[in-house]
Write a protein that holds these residues in place. Structure first.
Motif, short mmCIF file in Angstrom:
data_model
loop_
_atom_site.label_atom_id
_atom_site.label_comp_id
_atom_site.label_asym_id
_atom_site.label_seq_id
_atom_site.Cartn_x
_atom_site.Cartn_y
_atom_site.Cartn_z
N HIS A 100 30.29 -13.86 24.57
CA HIS A 100 30.00 -12.48 24.23
C HIS A 100 28.56 -12.42 23.71
CE1 HIS A 100 30.07 -8.73 21.91
NE2 HIS A 100 31.13 -8.38 22.61
N PRO A 101 27.76 -11.44 24.17
CA PRO A 101 26.32 -11.45 23.79
C PRO A 101 26.08 -11.42 22.29
CG PRO A 101 26.97 -9.35 24.81
CD PRO A 101 28.08 -10.32 25.06
N ALA A 102 26.90 -10.69 21.54
CA ALA A 102 26.70 -10.62 20.09
C ALA A 102 27.05 -11.93 19.41
CB ALA A 102 27.54 -9.47 19.50
N ILE A 103 28.17 -12.53 19.78
CA ILE A 103 28.59 -13.79 19.17
C ILE A 103 27.62 -14.90 19.52
CG2 ILE A 103 30.46 -15.45 18.96
CD1 ILE A 103 30.97 -12.61 17.78
N LYS A 104 27.18 -14.93 20.75
CA LYS A 104 26.20 -15.94 21.17
C LYS A 104 24.90 -15.78 20.39
CE LYS A 104 23.95 -17.83 25.29
NZ LYS A 104 23.80 -17.70 26.77
N ALA A 105 24.43 -14.55 20.23
CA ALA A 105 23.18 -14.31 19.51
C ALA A 105 23.32 -14.70 18.04
CB ALA A 105 22.78 -12.84 19.64
N LEU A 106 24.44 -14.38 17.42
CA LEU A 106 24.64 -14.69 16.01
C LEU A 106 24.71 -16.19 15.77
CD1 LEU A 106 27.20 -11.92 14.98
CD2 LEU A 106 24.94 -12.29 13.97
N THR A 107 25.48 -16.91 16.59
CA THR A 107 25.61 -18.35 16.35
C THR A 107 24.28 -19.07 16.60
OG1 THR A 107 26.50 -18.59 18.61
CG2 THR A 107 28.08 -18.43 16.82
N GLU A 108 23.54 -18.67 17.62
CA GLU A 108 22.23 -19.28 17.86
C GLU A 108 21.28 -18.99 16.69
OE1 GLU A 108 20.96 -17.73 21.61
OE2 GLU A 108 22.20 -19.13 22.78
N TYR A 109 21.34 -17.78 16.17
CA TYR A 109 20.51 -17.38 15.04
C TYR A 109 20.82 -18.23 13.81
CZ TYR A 109 19.19 -14.06 11.22
OH TYR A 109 18.69 -13.45 10.08
N TRP A 110 22.12 -18.41 13.51
CA TRP A 110 22.49 -19.17 12.32
C TRP A 110 22.20 -20.66 12.46
CZ3 TRP A 110 27.29 -15.69 12.34
CH2 TRP A 110 27.05 -14.56 11.52
N VAL A 111 22.35 -21.19 13.65
CA VAL A 111 21.98 -22.59 13.86
C VAL A 111 20.48 -22.76 13.59
CG1 VAL A 111 21.70 -24.41 15.58
CG2 VAL A 111 23.87 -23.16 15.43
N GLN A 112 19.69 -21.81 14.09
CA GLN A 112 18.24 -21.89 13.87
C GLN A 112 17.91 -21.74 12.38
OE1 GLN A 112 15.94 -19.04 13.09
NE2 GLN A 112 14.37 -20.63 12.88
N LYS A 113 18.53 -20.77 11.71
CA LYS A 113 18.26 -20.55 10.28
C LYS A 113 18.66 -21.76 9.44
CE LYS A 113 16.51 -16.41 10.04
NZ LYS A 113 15.12 -16.19 9.52
N SER A 114 19.72 -22.45 9.84
CA SER A 114 20.22 -23.57 9.04
C SER A 114 19.34 -24.81 9.15
CB SER A 114 21.66 -23.91 9.43
OG SER A 114 21.74 -24.35 10.77
N SER A 115 18.25 -24.73 9.92
CA SER A 115 17.31 -25.85 9.94
C SER A 115 16.73 -26.10 8.55
CB SER A 115 16.18 -25.58 10.94
OG SER A 115 15.42 -24.45 10.55
N ALA A 116 16.78 -25.08 7.69
CA ALA A 116 16.31 -25.25 6.31
C ALA A 116 17.29 -26.08 5.49
CB ALA A 116 16.12 -23.88 5.65
N LEU A 117 18.50 -26.28 6.00
CA LEU A 117 19.52 -27.08 5.33
C LEU A 117 20.12 -28.01 6.38
CD1 LEU A 117 20.88 -27.33 2.52
CD2 LEU A 117 22.64 -25.76 3.34
N PRO A 118 19.44 -29.14 6.68
CA PRO A 118 19.82 -29.99 7.81
C PRO A 118 21.28 -30.41 7.83
CG PRO A 118 17.70 -30.67 6.94
CD PRO A 118 18.22 -29.64 6.00
N ALA A 119 21.88 -30.69 6.69
CA ALA A 119 23.29 -31.09 6.67
C ALA A 119 24.18 -29.98 7.20
CB ALA A 119 23.71 -31.48 5.25
N MET A 120 23.86 -28.74 6.86
CA MET A 120 24.64 -27.62 7.36
C MET A 120 24.39 -27.40 8.85
SD MET A 120 24.90 -23.72 5.94
CE MET A 120 26.16 -22.61 6.58
N GLN A 121 23.14 -27.51 9.26
CA GLN A 121 22.83 -27.33 10.68
C GLN A 121 23.58 -28.35 11.54
OE1 GLN A 121 18.84 -28.34 12.22
NE2 GLN A 121 18.82 -26.30 13.16
N GLN A 122 23.60 -29.60 11.09
CA GLN A 122 24.29 -30.65 11.83
C GLN A 122 25.79 -30.36 11.91
OE1 GLN A 122 23.69 -34.57 10.23
NE2 GLN A 122 24.88 -35.58 11.82
#
Length: 286
Positions: A100-122
């Motif tokens: 779904h375009p919204a779910i895909k956009a949100l999850t990609e956004y949060w993965v990118q944002k979580s680069s500030a917290l590597p343990a969470m991103q992983q």
């Protein structure tokens, strides 16, 4: 469809700056999301949740998705089932709706944002890639003057709905819950300015802004970040990871900037902690 009524004592400022608080008993209607009535109000609540980054998340499609899930989700109204919702809580299966375009956009956004917290991103990337994991996206937002006391009831209903859905063979057997929220940041200078304001002479306790409430309730966090939603404190206790991040499209701030420095928050909660989290939320705020 109306689920139940709940009386909550609410407080509101009178028109005068020096007036006493008016206490009002309000009957809140807890209803299922209604696609014939709720679309525009729910979309506005999503814009409020995601702030300036909202336009990146296909909110029209996301609102339609929320309204398309029979038996999952709750809205809160004060004028009966035909009124506009003032709050919403729902859950969406990331695994079932990942294209779904919204779910895909949100999850990609949060993965990118979580680069500030590597343990969470992983961990987040692992959960999204692992077919044995099942992430549920929990969306909760309300108008700013809605009392926190409605939230435990909504979460309790959601827990019951998810249990019934799983027993009915529907794909809501989550292993983890991803819960976004909103925060704001106060610099030390801003906090000093708030603290220097003269107290109003009143006979009863005054309703305070979120920033003023935070000052009364707690000492300054090391990062100066406060939440708009008090229930975040309970959710954070249950979460394995919590990420506070700036919005991508927020204007740069300086001493002349107006309004609060709003930011985003993302909390990752294992599903086995959800029921206890809901119970504690009820004990704390009801």
């Amino acid at each position: 469809m109306a689920k139940r009524k709940q009386g909550v004592e609410d407080a509101a400022d009178d028109a005068g700056s020096d007036s006493d608080v008016s206490l009002v008993d309000v009957d809140f209607d807890f209803c299922s999301p209604n696609p014939d009535i709720d679309y525009h109000a729910l979309k506005k609540l999503l814009v409020q949740l995601f702030q300036r980054d909202a336009e990146s998340f296909h909110l029209e499609a996301l609102t339609d998705l929320i309204l398309s899930q029979p038996g999952i989700g709750t809205t809160v109204k004060t004028d009966g089932e035909e009124g506009d919702p003032y709050a919403v809580l729902t859950a969406i299966s990331e695994r079932e709706k990942r294209d779904h375009p919204a779910i895909k956009a949100l999850t990609e956004y949060w993965v990118q944002k979580s680069s500030a917290l590597p343990a969470m991103q992983q961990e987040l990337q692992r959960l999204l890639d692992d077919t044995s994991s099942h992430v549920g996206l929990v969306l909760c937002e309300r108008l700013i003057n809605m009392p926190v006391q409605v939230i435990p009831h909504m979460y309790r209903m959601l827990a019951e709905e998810l249990k019934a859905a799983v027993e009915g063979g529907q794909p809501y057997n989550f292993t983890h819950l991803l819960i976004p929220s909103r925060t704001y940041h106060l610099s030390e200078e801003e906090e000093r300015a708030l603290g220097a304001r003269p107290a109003r002479k009143t006979k009863t306790k005054k309703v305070k802004t979120p920033a003023q409430q935070a000052q009364v309730a707690m000492t300054r966090p090391a990062d100066g970040v406060y939440t708009f939603h008090p229930e975040d404190d309970v959710i954070r206790e249950a979460a394995t990871h919590t990420l506070d991040y700036p919005f991508s499209k927020e204007e740069p701030r300086d001493k002349e900037s107006f309004g609060l420095d709003t930011r985003g928050r993302l909390m990752l909660v294992p599903a086995e902690r959800f029921v206890e989290m809901v119970r504690k939320m009820g004990e704390t705020y009801c």
